[in-house]
Write an enzyme that holds these catalytic residues in place. Structure first.
Site, short mmCIF file in Angstrom:
data_model
loop_
_atom_site.label_atom_id
_atom_site.label_comp_id
_atom_site.label_asym_id
_atom_site.label_seq_id
_atom_site.Cartn_x
_atom_site.Cartn_y
_atom_site.Cartn_z
N GLU A 81 -4.86 77.77 -45.83
CA GLU A 81 -6.22 77.59 -45.31
C GLU A 81 -6.23 77.04 -43.87
OE1 GLU A 81 -8.26 75.28 -48.29
OE2 GLU A 81 -8.19 76.92 -49.74
N GLU A 119 -5.17 83.42 -56.20
CA GLU A 119 -5.98 82.42 -56.93
C GLU A 119 -7.23 83.07 -57.53
OE1 GLU A 119 -6.67 78.96 -54.49
OE2 GLU A 119 -4.64 79.02 -53.64
C1 XIL Z 1 -7.89 73.38 -56.63
C2 XIL Z 1 -7.52 73.03 -58.05
O1 XIL Z 1 -7.85 74.12 -58.87
C3 XIL Z 1 -8.26 71.79 -58.50
O2 XIL Z 1 -7.79 71.36 -59.77
C4 XIL Z 1 -8.07 70.67 -57.50
O3 XIL Z 1 -8.83 69.54 -57.89
C5 XIL Z 1 -8.47 71.13 -56.12
O4 XIL Z 1 -7.71 72.28 -55.77
N1 XIL Z 1 -7.63 76.81 -52.85
C6 XIL Z 1 -6.38 76.40 -53.14
C7 XIL Z 1 -6.12 75.66 -54.40
O5 XIL Z 1 -5.45 76.74 -52.41
O6 XIL Z 1 -5.07 74.76 -54.29
C8 XIL Z 1 -7.33 74.95 -54.92
O7 XIL Z 1 -7.05 74.40 -56.20
C9 XIL Z 1 -8.49 75.91 -54.98
C10 XIL Z 1 -8.80 76.46 -53.64
#
Ligand code: XIL
Length: 665
Positions: A168, A274
């Site tokens: 990100e 994701e």
């Molecule tokens: C999220 C997790 O799912 C949560 O449990 C945590 O509290 C916050 O992070 N982008 C990403 C992930 O790269 O690491 C994130 O995961 C969601 C968004």
């Protein structure tokens, strides 16, 4: 950190619309769950398409819920730790590393033949405040040290294959995100992070990961330009991760396939890292259907580009999803509901991966180059070129028609190879043959070319020899069996014998493995300590075959040479109250392949194992026994396999596990 304790609610995509109360008035109270799929797991379907299908693993349910574990190991071939490899988990205080959650997930993946994607090394979120407040020089040092330790911890573990190196780094307009990383170090931290990761692991695939980069837009174009620049500079970047956190209320990025393809053209692979597709709550069948369509679209976009290596779903059950905590009034983003029942989104993924019951309507290609050879007065040997199929060719039908024209082609046999011998023919007679291919869904191909065969002039002899009698095994070694039998008789004359063999002591098929013009035969090239059955039949000049002899069962001798093994444990890293032993190298010190091993070692008092990988560990008191996990059971002479484990020990204690010994099996 659990999914319930999001420290900061980060705004993502468009601001969520607060209409939950309004929507609740139109809620459909009960949504029927889809029938459970006893059918092919997603990982099997994905593998047939050369893709991985993975999930983000949460350590809590992985440790505590068998329903969660069962789905995790059955359906998925890949695992991404949802939180356990993030900086706040792995290095909460400067230079104090903790891999308990990460090792737990890696051990689970190893035990289930899954690969792990490391997530994530350098991110502005879930990074402790001590990092954020460092000055430029100290921050760069901390970043390199973090990457060296975390990547290094898993570098020799074949299960961990890839990393999100930076996460990100862009804002929505295509500029760099104004993070503490960028504001302190400038954009150079990105290339530095990739170089540090490559230094720590020469083989891992190194990725850049972001959200809202699924379609072609300003942000994904900035990412595209950065990847292009980094590659041009020789920075070790191998892949691009499209997070793919979508919501049904914002539409589907219709150019996702095109976007994946343009990244692929830069020479990187692409992963869907994701995936979740949230809906404005509550669920309705209509919203489920839209969500299912989006899941279908994502799978299809990945399937369409070979450089897209696979898809990770961000969780799998709505019971454990970050969505409700992060996007007020949205939820139900995954493929199983809170009770682990599959949703229409599961079926969408299943069908898109080719699993639908009636999904495959594509027939194999027609077999080509059908030819006949070795035609006798009673048989002909057919062979052809293999057909291809979108799913897979399962076999071939052999069709025959009488004469050189006219008549009807009828199936006379089937084959799972590209050859077939048709026996029992009449001398001096013509036949036409065709072959067609079949797939598992029952689709049949067009027929091959036609080949016309005329059997040789018979002598008029249609009398078969008598069956050979008294078949006996006269000696076996570890790799051969000697057979003898009593001669057959024939009205004209026996010209030879076929020797047939079937595997094992029952079942299987007898196939010709040799021929002999005497009443004995030695079959060689056999596996040691293995059973086979033999039969013999007699032939005459006209091609008449006798009935088969009685069956003799033979078991080859145990293999020559001896198996033996040694075990050597290496402490990879240690800290105040724990340490990792990796690898424990199991070497075959003998001269024969071993098919199992048992390593024992001793834990000093007060030490306990907290995680392990690539080995099945049992602990009794301080004595530990480790056996293979399946794929690493067989070891050739001189070759080695390995496993590893992590131990916690009383603070201040510096002893480590010792007394490694190996026995077979
Ligand atoms: C999220 C997790 O799912 C949560 O449990 C945590 O509290 C916050 O992070 N982008 C990403 C992930 O790269 O690491 C994130 O995961 C969601 C968004």
């Amino acid at each position: 950190m659990t999914h319930r304790s999001v420290p900061v609610v980060r705004s993502r995509r468009l601001a969520p619309v607060a209409v939950a109360a309004l929507l609740a008035a139109f809620a459909v109270p009960v949504l029927a769950a889809e029938p459970a799929h006893a059918a092919t797991p997603l990982r099997t379907l994905a593998a047939a398409k050369n893709k991985f299908i993975g999930f983000a693993a949460a350590t809590g349910p992985l440790a505590n819920e068998s329903a969660y574990r069962t789905i995790a190991q059955t359906e998925f071939s890949q695992v991404t730790p949802e939180n356990a490899m993030k900086w706040d988990a792995t290095e909460p205080n400067s230079n104090q590393f903790n891999y308990s959650g990460a090792d737990q997930i890696v051990a689970f993946a190893a035990a289930n033949n899954q690969v792990v994607h490391g997530h994530t090394l350098v991110w502005h979120s879930q990074t402790p405040s001590w990092v954020q407040s460092l000055g430029a020089s100290a921050m760069r040092t901390a970043m390199n040290n973090h990457i060296a330790n975390v990547v290094g911890h898993f570098a020799s573990n074949p299960v961990v294959q890839s990393w999100d190196v930076v996460n990100e780094v862009f804002d929505e307009n295509g500029g760099y995100r104004s993070s503490f990383w960028y504001n302190t170090l400038g954009a150079s931290f990105i290339a530095d992070a990739f170089r540090a990761a490559r230094a720590a692991d020469a083989d891992a695939k190194l990725c850049i990961n972001d959200y809202n980069v699924e379609g072609v837009n300003a942000k994904s174009t900035a990412m595209y330009n950065l990847v292009s620049t980094l590659k041009g500079q020789g920075v070790p970047i191998d892949c691009v991760g499209l997070q793919t956190h979508l919501s049904t209320q914002y539409g589907f990025p219709g150019d996702m396939q095109q976007n994946i393809a343009r990244f692929a053209a830069l020479g990187v692979t692409v992963r869907i890292t994701e995936l979740d597709i949230r809906i404005p709550m509550p669920r309705t069948s209509a919203k489920d259907a839209t969500q299912a369509q989006y899941y279908t679209n994502v799978v299809n976009a990945c399937l369409a580009v070979s450089a897209c290596t696979g898809i990770t779903i961000w969780g799998f059950s709505d019971k454990y999803s970050w969505v409700p905590d992060t996007f007020p009034s949205e939820g139900a983003a995954l493929i199983y509901d809170e009770n682990y029942q599959v949703k229409p989104s599961y079926t969408a993924v299943y069908n898109a991966l080719g699993g639908g019951p009636d999904n495959d309507t594509t027939a194999p290609s027609a077999p080509a180059n059908l030819a006949a050879s070795g035609t006798t007065s009673t048989s002909t040997a057919l062979s052809w070129s293999a057909s291809t199929d979108n799913v897979g060719v399962t076999g071939y039908d052999i069709l025959r028609a009488p004469g050189t024209s006219g008549g009807t082609f009828a199936v006379v046999g089937s084959s799972t190879t590209t050859s077939f011998t048709n026996t029992g023919l009449t001398a001096s007679t013509s036949y036409r043959y065709q072959v067609r291919a079949k797939d598992a869904a029952g689709n049949t191909s067009a027929v091959s070319n036609t080949v016309t065969v005329t059997t040789s002039g018979g002598t008029g002899d249609t009398t078969a020899p008598s069956a050979p009698a008294n078949l006996a095994a006269t000696g076996t070694t570890s790799s051969s069996a000697a057979l003898s039998w009593s001669a057959s008789t024939d009205n004209v004359g026996v010209t030879g014998y076929d020797i047939l063999r079937a595997p094992g002591t029952s079942g299987g098929t007898f196939a010709v493995v040799g021929s002999s013009t005497t009443t004995s035969y030695t079959d060689s090239g056999l596996s040691a300590a293995t059973s086979f059955r033999y039969q013999v039949r007699a032939k005459d000049a006209a091609g008449n075959l006798s009935a088969v002899s009685g069956t003799v069962t033979v078991t080859t001798q145990p293999g020559g040479g001896t198996g033996g093994c040694s075990a050597t444990g290496t402490v990879q890293t240690s800290w105040g109250n724990g340490y990792v032993v990796d690898p424990v190298t199991v070497k075959n010190t003998g001269t024969a392949t071993i098919t199992g091993w048992t390593v024992t070692f001793t834990l000093p008092a007060g030490h306990t194992i907290t995680g392990s990988w690539n080995g099945a560990v049992t602990v009794s008191g301080q004595n530990v026994t480790v056996k293979p996990v399946g794929w690493n059971a067989t070891v050739a002479p001189g070759a080695s396999v390995s496993f590893g484990f992590q131990v916690s020990r009383p603070s201040g204690n510096t002893a480590t596990a010792g007394g490694f010994a190996c026995t077979t099996p």
